[in-house]
Design a protein around this motif. Sequence first.
Motif, PDB file in Angstrom:
ATOM      1  N   ALA A  32      71.395  86.416  45.083  1.00 52.91           N
ATOM      2  CA  ALA A  32      72.221  86.107  46.483  1.00 52.91           C
ATOM      3  C   ALA A  32      70.525  85.565  46.267  1.00 52.91           C
ATOM      4  N   LEU A  33      71.037  83.818  47.000  1.00 53.28           N
ATOM      5  CA  LEU A  33      70.688  82.928  47.835  1.00 53.28           C
ATOM      6  C   LEU A  33      71.876  82.732  49.467  1.00 53.28           C
ATOM      7  N   ALA A  34      71.143  83.122  50.361  1.00 52.38           N
ATOM      8  CA  ALA A  34      71.709  83.324  51.483  1.00 52.38           C
ATOM      9  C   ALA A  34      70.651  81.733  52.002  1.00 52.38           C
ATOM     10  N   PRO A  35      71.583  81.202  53.109  1.00 54.06           N
ATOM     11  CA  PRO A  35      70.826  80.388  54.088  1.00 54.06           C
ATOM     12  C   PRO A  35      70.149  81.221  55.419  1.00 54.06           C
ATOM     13  N   ALA A  36      71.298  81.807  55.520  1.00 57.16           N
ATOM     14  CA  ALA A  36      70.670  82.489  56.257  1.00 57.16           C
ATOM     15  C   ALA A  36      70.236  82.506  57.739  1.00 57.16           C
ATOM     16  N   GLY A  37      70.995  81.207  58.744  1.00 61.23           N
ATOM     17  CA  GLY A  37      71.210  80.723  60.027  1.00 61.23           C
ATOM     18  C   GLY A  37      72.355  80.223  60.503  1.00 61.23           C
ATOM     19  N   GLY A  38      72.185  80.203  61.903  1.00 58.76           N
ATOM     20  CA  GLY A  38      73.016  79.920  62.781  1.00 58.76           C
ATOM     21  C   GLY A  38      73.381  81.278  63.354  1.00 58.76           C
ATOM     22  N   ASP A  39      74.270  80.890  64.367  1.00 60.51           N
ATOM     23  CA  ASP A  39      74.334  82.230  64.928  1.00 60.51           C
ATOM     24  C   ASP A  39      75.308  83.472  63.904  1.00 60.51           C
ATOM     25  N   GLN A  40      75.052  83.447  62.786  1.00 61.90           N
ATOM     26  CA  GLN A  40      75.332  84.963  62.050  1.00 61.90           C
ATOM     27  C   GLN A  40      74.059  85.319  61.429  1.00 61.90           C
TER      28      GLN A  40
END
Length: 297
Positions: free
Chosen positions: A153-161
Amino acid sequence: MGTALQREEREQRLSRARAALGAAERSAARWGGRIDRTALQSSAPSLTQPGARAGAGPGAGSVAGSVAGPRVEPADDGLGTRLSVPGPLATLFPRGSLRAGSSVAIEGAATTSLLLSLAVAAVGEDSWCAIAGMPDLGLRSALDAGLDPCRLALAPAGGDQRPQVLSALADGVGVLVLGPDLDLAPALWRSLLNRARTADTLVLAATPPGRADLTLRATTQGWVGLGTGSGRLRRRRLEITADGRGIAGHRTTDVLLPQVRGMIADAPQGREVTQSSARSLASTEPVRLLHPVRRAS
């Protein structure tokens, strides 16, 4: 035959008890406790027939093995489930492996390659791996490193979440890789470590904002591949130093990176270095000079 069946049933009950005790030990270890498991250690004569003597000959050993069957060791040894590491890096880790639920910080050179190498070894054949904070990493690079794209799983993990995404990954995968582009707050880092410890998730992070169980620092010692005015950079020699929990002082080893499919290899020592350098220089093609040609007016 009845005695053999009873012995096999007893070993099976003992294995189930070890597994249950291992789960209880992991739960107790989170709160600083420890459970004594000496009562569950099987005796050596249980693997042989009654009356059999050590060194009684190959025939007796083969009969005992055929009756009792191969002994299956539990995956949990009382200190938590152990995960594999790349062979060239085994000397850096306590007991040559990593404990599930622990954390490893990687600093210095070649952080991406070291993260992928550790992840490939720890994932094995059935676990999932999640990578966050590495936007430039593609599926092709992960495949070349040895990761299975069906369990990746490639997750950007950016932003408010970001906290919610990373927390979900820590709860749901076996190996969580946090890249260098992921700007984590110290509070979020501590929260992720607590979640990973509870879920037995291995956390591999590049320059995290807080302490980890183990820290690897890589320093480039030189590159290989360039000849006299020509050639390509093919691999480099790294000196990796490890320190942290379970290590007295620090440990150091030299590796070559990359090798086939992006894996690492042991760096040759002493005379082997000179011989390999001589072979690389001998195999270098001679430099061909370009002579200027006068253009007709």
